[in-house]
Design a protein around this motif. Sequence first.
Motif, PDB file in Angstrom:
ATOM      1  N   UNK A  46       0.833  -1.202   0.000  1.00 21.15           N
ATOM      2  CA  UNK A  46       0.000   0.000   0.000  1.00 21.15           C
ATOM      3  C   UNK A  46       0.871   1.257   0.000  1.00 21.15           C
TER       4      UNK A  46
ATOM      5  N   UNK B  86       2.987   5.277  22.057  1.00 23.36           N
ATOM      6  CA  UNK B  86       3.087   6.730  21.878  1.00 23.36           C
ATOM      7  C   UNK B  86       4.101   7.164  20.824  1.00 23.36           C
ATOM      8  N   UNK B  92       2.903   8.412  13.217  1.00 20.14           N
ATOM      9  CA  UNK B  92       1.737   8.221  12.339  1.00 20.14           C
ATOM     10  C   UNK B  92       0.983   9.550  12.169  1.00 20.14           C
ATOM     11  N   UNK B  96       0.179  12.024   8.401  1.00 19.58           N
ATOM     12  CA  UNK B  96      -0.975  12.661   7.737  1.00 19.58           C
ATOM     13  C   UNK B  96      -1.061  14.160   7.970  1.00 19.58           C
ATOM     14  N   UNK B 107       0.694   2.852  10.778  1.00 20.39           N
ATOM     15  CA  UNK B 107      -0.568   2.637  11.505  1.00 20.39           C
ATOM     16  C   UNK B 107      -0.631   1.257  12.153  1.00 20.39           C
TER      17      UNK B 107
ATOM     18  N   UNK C  42     -10.067  11.250   5.889  1.00 19.00           N
ATOM     19  CA  UNK C  42      -8.917  11.969   5.363  1.00 19.00           C
ATOM     20  C   UNK C  42      -9.279  12.481   3.976  1.00 19.00           C
ATOM     21  N   UNK C  92      -8.428   0.640  23.155  1.00 19.47           N
ATOM     22  CA  UNK C  92      -7.243   0.563  22.292  1.00 19.47           C
ATOM     23  C   UNK C  92      -6.451   1.857  22.328  1.00 19.47           C
ATOM     24  N   UNK C  93      -7.135   2.992  22.275  1.00 12.83           N
ATOM     25  CA  UNK C  93      -6.405   4.251  22.125  1.00 12.83           C
ATOM     26  C   UNK C  93      -6.673   5.255  23.242  1.00 12.83           C
ATOM     27  N   UNK C  99      -2.369  12.916  23.405  1.00  8.35           N
ATOM     28  CA  UNK C  99      -1.017  12.700  22.881  1.00  8.35           C
ATOM     29  C   UNK C  99      -0.308  14.038  22.678  1.00  8.35           C
ATOM     30  N   UNK C 100       0.998  14.155  22.906  1.00 15.63           N
ATOM     31  CA  UNK C 100       1.917  13.083  23.254  1.00 15.63           C
ATOM     32  C   UNK C 100       1.903  12.665  24.730  1.00 15.63           C
ATOM     33  N   UNK C 160      -9.918  10.916  14.266  1.00 10.29           N
ATOM     34  CA  UNK C 160      -9.245  11.060  12.969  1.00 10.29           C
ATOM     35  C   UNK C 160      -8.148  10.015  12.848  1.00 10.29           C
ATOM     36  N   UNK C 161      -7.374   9.861  13.902  1.00 10.96           N
ATOM     37  CA  UNK C 161      -6.244   8.941  13.935  1.00 10.96           C
ATOM     38  C   UNK C 161      -6.650   7.548  13.458  1.00 10.96           C
ATOM     39  N   UNK C 162      -7.671   7.006  14.099  1.00  6.51           N
ATOM     40  CA  UNK C 162      -8.075   5.625  13.801  1.00  6.51           C
ATOM     41  C   UNK C 162      -8.778   5.553  12.441  1.00  6.51           C
ATOM     42  N   UNK C 164      -8.397   7.599   9.812  1.00  3.59           N
ATOM     43  CA  UNK C 164      -7.406   7.766   8.735  1.00  3.59           C
ATOM     44  C   UNK C 164      -6.563   6.501   8.586  1.00  3.59           C
ATOM     45  N   UNK C 165      -6.277   5.870   9.703  1.00  2.00           N
ATOM     46  CA  UNK C 165      -5.470   4.640   9.680  1.00  2.00           C
ATOM     47  C   UNK C 165      -6.174   3.516   8.931  1.00  2.00           C
ATOM     48  N   UNK C 166      -7.444   3.285   9.278  1.00  2.00           N
ATOM     49  CA  UNK C 166      -8.187   2.223   8.577  1.00  2.00           C
ATOM     50  C   UNK C 166      -8.404   2.584   7.112  1.00  2.00           C
ATOM     51  N   UNK C 168      -6.217   4.236   5.341  1.00  2.00           N
ATOM     52  CA  UNK C 168      -4.939   3.965   4.669  1.00  2.00           C
ATOM     53  C   UNK C 168      -4.758   2.473   4.391  1.00  2.00           C
ATOM     54  N   UNK C 169      -5.439   1.631   5.155  1.00  2.00           N
ATOM     55  CA  UNK C 169      -5.348   0.180   4.945  1.00  2.00           C
ATOM     56  C   UNK C 169      -6.399  -0.301   3.934  1.00  2.00           C
TER      57      UNK C 169
END
Lengths: 84, 214, 359
Positions: A46, B86, B92, B96, B107, C42, C92-93, C99-100, C160-162, C164-166, C168-169
């Motif tokens: 990807x 972290x 990651x 973006x 990711x 995204x 999970x998150x 963050x950070x 957004x993090x999760x 955008x991640x999915x 991207x996959x």
Amino acid sequence: MSELKENLKAQIIEQLSLEDLTPADIKDDAPLFGDEGLGLDSIDALEFIVLLESNYGIKIADPSKGREIFHSVNSLAAFIESNQ
Amino acid sequence: MKITTSSYISAAGAFLNGQQKFTFRETNWQKECYQQLGLDYPKFHKMDHLSKMTVLATELIYSEGHLNALMDDEPELLFANANASQHTDMKFIESYTQQGNPSPSLFVYTLPNILTGELAIRHKWYGENTFFITPQFDSSLFAERLYHAARKGGNWCLCGWVESKVDEKNKVTEECFLFLVALTDNTADRSSFAAALDELLTNYRNGNSGNLNR
Amino acid sequence: MENKVFLSYGTLVTPIGIGIDANFHSLKNGISGIQQREHSGFKQENWFLSTLDDLSENRFDALLEKALSDLKKSYSETVLSAPETRFILSSTKGNIDNLPGDVFSSARGIIHRQTNNPNDVIVISNACISGVIAINTAADYLRYSDCDNVIVIGIDIVSDFVLFGFQSLFALSDEPARPFDKNRKGISLGEACGIIVASREKTHTSAVEYLAGASSNDANHISGPSRTGEGLFRVVNKTIERAGIHRSDIDFISAHGTGTLYNDEMESMAFTRCELQNTPVNSLKGFFGHTLGAAGVIEVIVCMLSLEHQLLFESKGFEETGTTQEMNIIQQTHAAPVHTVLKTASGFGGGNAALLIRK
């Protein structure tokens, strides 16, 4: 062509965050995927799609073709040359 | 419950059962450790730092025996840290926000338990695995969970505290402490086990002082 | 003799209802929380999500506050604040906006402040199997430690993090997720908070007995499911063995069923290898979306509703078999005798987890 290959190696390292490797570690004809070579997998494929699009403006319409194109730096470079 | 083998790696070096095995000079000390161990595992270079450190510290433990003699579902993996994923999370986010596209290869490492998956793949282990998040190294939580595993009839547990944290100034704090526990050995109660565990980690950390403040 | 363990529902806060009754009503009437959310992804792409509308700015914390407030309507301060009560958070998150900094510190603070419980909150972050692992861990504390109640909170939000991640996959569906269906295209992400109270005593009318649980790794790939379903096959067998029951005793399976090609295929392989292909099975992801660290907890709560009301819920979005191995997917919500239920989960990192409950 050799300049393209060197650029590709640097871009692969950057795109995949392979901070352990230098362009010299990637051989032109070594398989990029599978347990040999770099050990890349479908997730990394990807990243190659993104790399080709953002750096060379090439869209891969059929992701199943990816495996052939992404076989090695040689095959990637040949694909880019013939699609630009 | 008895610790049979322990290992510790950080920027200052690699240790096995209290003895220093390697010292590191390179900034990329994880690659240096990989080379010193003579590993040939190309997937390693793709991993995030948590997985890299865990794979390396496990190789040290593996070299001492025990682990290689176990059934494929026997070693239970019990891991923890304070900051989850972290360090990779921040990379990651950068992919973006700064670099134009969310990166799929980053990711997939934005979960702390990925390191147990990498260990399972490397050693073909199909056993139980759990990842806890605790504000600091919590020896009593490990002791309690090991006691539960023993009561459930488990034999071996590979435990780890693995941390990779980046601060606002891009300074990275990393360490990996692993210990292999024989659950069937009844020589320690939970509180003395926890105390011994704290002492072991303190010794490792003091043995290479400064690594946590690099 | 080991202590018995009972599970009761505490609360369920999802896009299809606030509280257990509201969710039961929506499930019974086939109402899904998945809707198209414009510009959510995204590059402002539109995606189908199951999200809560009325959360304030700090969405993770607001959801946790809301769920704990609802829990306090049915569980007394005496129980929640007792030193013999422990809290396990499955996520999970966590609060990713921190963050950070520490993404779990606000949750620890909220739980302490709302309940006055003196113990450290146990946080489990084990990808999509976190919820089932959290319940299994709670059972261990009740069986082997000095503990009367363990309150398991499963929570994750859509960020957004999760997302955008999915994205991207290429793992997201461009229509509401259709687990196990021939035309399934991927995941719909969701957000929710579910709370289960695990106890030594059968104190609540919803109580079911927890029989056993286990986890296992595929040892195959960190983000792709095993083609053979090895880890799931092993964990289901181990759970059945630990519970000391026969596989034919299982009346219903609440599967993981994310709606991706590979996950659902893997589950069909594993259940067939376990000789459970004829057992009625559903995925609840067509109702709630994939709620990640909350999934195991909220789906076990729905299993408890099936046991309480003797009702099997449809596997929403399923129309036609789309896995190599055919399974007995529940197509319509219907009354049925339900006594023993198997819950499974699979996730990133190659993890699989299962548990068995009975009423």
